[in-house]
Scaffold this active site. Sequence first.
Site, PDB file in Angstrom:
ATOM      1  CG  ASP A  40      -5.356 -11.828  -5.918  1.00 23.64           C
ATOM      2  OD1 ASP A  40      -6.407 -11.176  -6.495  1.00 23.64           O
ATOM      3  OD2 ASP A  40      -4.680 -12.317  -6.156  1.00 23.64           O
ATOM      4  CE  LYS A  62      -1.354  -8.212  -8.071  1.00 27.61           C
ATOM      5  NZ  LYS A  62      -2.025  -7.947  -8.937  1.00 27.61           N
ATOM      6  CG  MET A 178      -4.224  -0.050  -4.271  1.00 30.33           C
ATOM      7  SD  MET A 178      -3.441  -0.645  -5.579  1.00 30.33           S
ATOM      8  CE  MET A 178      -4.671   0.153  -7.029  1.00 30.33           C
TER       9      MET A 178
END
Length: 519
Positions: A40, A62, A178
């Site tokens: 990732d 990502k 996030m």
Amino acid sequence: MNSTPKKGKVYLVGAGPGDPGLITLRGKFLLERAEAVVYDHLANAKLLAHAPADAELIYVGKKGGIEHTLPQEQINQLLVKLGAAGKRVVRLKGGDPFIFGRGAEEIEELVKAGIPFEVVPGVTSATAAATYAGIPITHRDYTASVAFITGHEADGKEQSSIAWDKLATGAGTIIIYMGIKNLPIIAKKLMDNGRAPDTPVAVVRWASTPQQRSVAGTLATISEVVKAAKITPPALVIVGEVVKMRETIDWYEHRPLFGKRIAVTRTREQASELVAKLEEYGAECLEYPTIHIEPMVDCSVIDAALENMAAYDWLLFTSLNAVTYFFKRLHEKGFDCRALAPCKIGAVGKTTADEIAKYGLRADLIPEKFTGEGLAEALIAAGETQGKRFLLPRALRAMETLPELLEDAGGTVTVAPVYQNVPPQGRKDELRKQLLERGLDVVTFASSSAVTNFLNIVDAQDEAELHQLLDPVKIAVIGPVTAETVRKHGLTVDIQPERYTIDDLAEAVALQLSSRKAD
Ligand code: SAH
């Protein structure tokens, strides 16, 4: 031929938060044996160095968990395909695979396809961000509970799966993954549901990496603070009284070379030691191998000497490479250390002497002054030159000072090349870009040939361009010979340790740059 297909297996491995030292031993073990690695954006690419050279490395992107280079469905299918092809696959995922990592979805597909799997937990970014920002996520005096939540849920969704009313005051410390895009909404939800507006909040971006940046405020102010500081994902938001402890505990960003970018120019083989030291001081190191070392093709001089070591009174080493390649040849010829019994050993510098010690030998003479000249002077002072015979294994091209001084003092010197320096394929474009963008604070040189080869890679058109590129960068050298080479090119030496060792060089850089910060 083997007709039964080899059974593949997929290992979901937590890569940790960013610092490549924070992967588990189990994760490293599996990487070292991987046939394919699927990784990732958040898994540090430095970890790939643990994989075998012939492993297939597949990047699936990502960015910040929002923008997927490869859609999740395709990642799942890729894992199934690799597993079905009989490969040992490491699926390297940022942080912990099961914390907002969609690890379970990947496994569901593997199970459906009948592909065996294992999962290795990782240090999740929340705990790393807190630790590296000096925040204990629990504390007897402040909180007995922690909640990890995702900030994705906060946007306009009519029915959020987060019970904000319970969460706002129910958990002492709240850590939001996030959450940057929705930070104003998140802060408002927490306050609307009863959390005090003056609750301390910290935001940590790229935690546990040289790019780490943290800012702090309160629930009422943090959105503005983050906006003003232009903090973008990936970042974590930490809410709670524990954030106050930062004032006492903050350590990572306070290391002397934190935020400094240093170009380390050494041979690939040797760079790691200096890099490790500088990284301990918090620097980010970019390695520019400027010298590539190769053994000699023509070994006739050294081979003849090895056959008859009794013909020499002294065996002299002026560098670590000389030691390495001398012993390599000694062993290749079927000898061992006993062949050296007739000779005394002289070594320039502690690093060289330490290297000799690894072969069970002790240097008889290590001059105070760590140069070839220093060694010659010490031998002369000891009355060890007149009529004495010296063997000097060294680089094909090197300074002639030592052999000349010894010969002048009545000795006989056999210069035996055991290795040669060849310029590597340069990374010119990348280096020039760094220099033009003022991306480097320091460049370190541990030998004269490193200087010359580095300047070859820089490839300045003229003196004006050379100064434009290198004047903003501090030049650090290991010793006076290297310093002289820097000056010969019209450049200024900014940092030079008193003793010519890697440790001292790293310390001198740390001292100079941290004191600079203070004034
Ligand atoms: N499985 C991962 C989380 C993936 S979700 C883990 O356990 O850490 C992606 C989010 O993780 C990012 O948006 C950010 O909020 C957080 N994150 C991951 N690495 C980070 C880092 N080094 N610094 C700050 N936040 C990070």
